[in-house]
Design a protein around this motif. Structure first.
Motif, PDB file in Angstrom:
ATOM      1  N   LEU A 166      62.952 -94.136  35.827  1.00 52.44           N
ATOM      2  CA  LEU A 166      64.040 -94.967  35.298  1.00 52.44           C
ATOM      3  C   LEU A 166      63.851 -96.390  35.818  1.00 52.44           C
ATOM      4  O   LEU A 166      63.534 -96.590  36.989  1.00 52.44           O
ATOM      5  CB  LEU A 166      65.387 -94.390  35.720  1.00 52.44           C
ATOM      6  N   ARG A 167      64.062 -97.374  34.934  1.00 54.77           N
ATOM      7  CA  ARG A 167      63.672 -98.745  35.279  1.00 54.77           C
ATOM      8  C   ARG A 167      64.817 -99.748  35.296  1.00 54.77           C
ATOM      9  O   ARG A 167      64.590-100.929  35.529  1.00 54.77           O
ATOM     10  CB  ARG A 167      62.592 -99.222  34.307  1.00 54.77           C
ATOM     11  N   ALA A 168      66.034 -99.294  35.044  1.00 50.52           N
ATOM     12  CA  ALA A 168      67.176-100.212  35.064  1.00 50.52           C
ATOM     13  C   ALA A 168      68.418 -99.455  35.509  1.00 50.52           C
ATOM     14  O   ALA A 168      68.528 -98.241  35.291  1.00 50.52           O
ATOM     15  CB  ALA A 168      67.400-100.826  33.686  1.00 50.52           C
ATOM     16  N   VAL A 169      69.337-100.172  36.121  1.00 46.46           N
ATOM     17  CA  VAL A 169      70.622 -99.609  36.520  1.00 46.46           C
ATOM     18  C   VAL A 169      71.720-100.516  35.967  1.00 46.46           C
ATOM     19  O   VAL A 169      71.748-101.718  36.253  1.00 46.46           O
ATOM     20  CB  VAL A 169      70.756 -99.490  38.050  1.00 46.46           C
ATOM     21  N   LEU A 170      72.589 -99.926  35.164  1.00 47.21           N
ATOM     22  CA  LEU A 170      73.668-100.643  34.497  1.00 47.21           C
ATOM     23  C   LEU A 170      74.984-100.239  35.141  1.00 47.21           C
ATOM     24  O   LEU A 170      75.391 -99.085  35.051  1.00 47.21           O
ATOM     25  CB  LEU A 170      73.658-100.323  32.999  1.00 47.21           C
ATOM     26  N   ALA A 191      63.535-101.859  44.753  1.00 49.19           N
ATOM     27  CA  ALA A 191      62.574-100.930  44.155  1.00 49.19           C
ATOM     28  C   ALA A 191      62.052-101.428  42.808  1.00 49.19           C
ATOM     29  O   ALA A 191      61.212-100.772  42.185  1.00 49.19           O
ATOM     30  CB  ALA A 191      63.216 -99.560  43.988  1.00 49.19           C
ATOM     31  N   GLY A 192      62.568-102.562  42.344  1.00 52.92           N
ATOM     32  CA  GLY A 192      62.067-103.160  41.118  1.00 52.92           C
ATOM     33  C   GLY A 192      62.887-102.893  39.874  1.00 52.92           C
ATOM     34  O   GLY A 192      62.478-103.280  38.770  1.00 52.92           O
ATOM     35  N   ALA A 193      64.033-102.249  40.012  1.00 51.48           N
ATOM     36  CA  ALA A 193      64.857-101.971  38.841  1.00 51.48           C
ATOM     37  C   ALA A 193      65.525-103.243  38.332  1.00 51.48           C
ATOM     38  O   ALA A 193      65.938-104.102  39.117  1.00 51.48           O
ATOM     39  CB  ALA A 193      65.927-100.928  39.172  1.00 51.48           C
ATOM     40  N   ARG A 194      65.634-103.352  37.017  1.00 49.70           N
ATOM     41  CA  ARG A 194      66.456-104.402  36.418  1.00 49.70           C
ATOM     42  C   ARG A 194      67.907-103.959  36.522  1.00 49.70           C
ATOM     43  O   ARG A 194      68.211-102.751  36.456  1.00 49.70           O
ATOM     44  CB  ARG A 194      66.081-104.604  34.954  1.00 49.70           C
ATOM     45  N   VAL A 195      68.823-104.893  36.668  1.00 46.87           N
ATOM     46  CA  VAL A 195      70.228-104.533  36.826  1.00 46.87           C
ATOM     47  C   VAL A 195      71.103-105.372  35.905  1.00 46.87           C
ATOM     48  O   VAL A 195      70.752-106.500  35.540  1.00 46.87           O
ATOM     49  CB  VAL A 195      70.705-104.693  38.290  1.00 46.87           C
ATOM     50  N   ALA A 196      72.249-104.797  35.535  1.00 48.56           N
ATOM     51  CA  ALA A 196      73.216-105.497  34.693  1.00 48.56           C
ATOM     52  C   ALA A 196      74.600-104.964  35.003  1.00 48.56           C
ATOM     53  O   ALA A 196      74.761-103.867  35.534  1.00 48.56           O
ATOM     54  CB  ALA A 196      72.899-105.292  33.211  1.00 48.56           C
TER      55      ALA A 196
END
Length: 246
Positions: free
Chosen positions: A4-8, A121-126
């Protein structure tokens, strides 16, 4: 690469304890209104059933309908009052902004640690919130510079995105961070929010139980339920899409 690459993140009740403040603001709005209308008193259960996670006007409309009262929708330009759904919603906005100014806001420490972990860890966030006050709250909590993407009530209105429990705002946030929904985590404390995460086909839906109840969050779409984000770390990104689901 993680699965998984993003956390919203939802805002109220997930990043900041503004949910408790909003609960008190809704009570200040509806307690006298119920008395004036001669209908059953407003309770915390009404907040979770009709208001939590919804756009403000939708929450007003749902609660008013629950008491069998018909009100015209009105216009967002209506002065704060009780003659329309929008007027009541604007009065609530007035109440909660006064409370922000008087009481301030601090983010949940566990949520900040989790945010630090997933971004490291490199995740994109919003941030994905129904609230039109999102920029004010993020700034007050010292988090405004932590999020490259914010999809809030203002964006939803401008882009005509349906509010939670529809998945549209989360789907839009995933698009803006450049990650498919199936490779993104949704973090929510409201049943409408976890339902949006499930409906949107997101890779993992995390429910944060701030009072609505773990079972209710699971029933509406949460794969994992915690009482605080301090219970999680960046290993959530290693989940395969849908891994937590029954």
């Amino acid at each position: 690469m993680p699965g998984l690459r993003a956390v919203l993140f939802d805002l109220d009740g997930v990043l900041t304890p503004t949910a408790a403040l909003h609960m008190r603001a809704w009570e200040r709005l509806f307690a006298p209104w119920c008395s004036q209308q001669g209908v059953a008193p407003y309770t915390d259960a009404d907040y979770f059933a009709h208001v939590d996670g919804r756009p403000r006007y939708d929450g007003v409309a749902a609660f008013v309908a629950s008491r069998g009262v018909e009100l015209p929708w009105g216009s967002p330009d209506d002065a704060p009052g009780d003659g329309s759904v929008c007027a009541l919603g604007n009065r609530k906005d007035e109440i909660v902004n006064r409370m922000f100014a008087e009481e301030g806001i601090e983010p949940y420490p566990g949520s900040v640690r989790f945010l630090d972990a997933v971004t490291a860890a490199g995740a994109r966030v919003a941030v994905v919130s129904s609230s039109r006050n999102t920029p004010t709250v993020l700034a007050a909590a010292g988090l405004a510079d932590r999020f490259e993407v914010v999809v809030d009530g203002n964006v939803a209105a401008r882009e005509r995105l349906a509010g939670k429990p529809a998945p549209d705002t989360y789907v839009r946030a995933a698009e803006l961070v450049g990650v498919p929904a199936g490779q993104a985590v949704v973090v929510e404390d409201a049943v409408s929010g976890v339902a949006a995460g499930r409906a949107g086909g997101f890779g993992l839906v995390v429910g944060v139980d701030r009072g609505v109840g773990a079972q209710a969050l699971r029933e509406h779409g949460a794969d994992v339920v915690v009482t605080d984000l301090d219970e999680l770390d960046a290993s959530v990104l290693d989940h395969a899409a849908g891994e937590g689901r029954a």
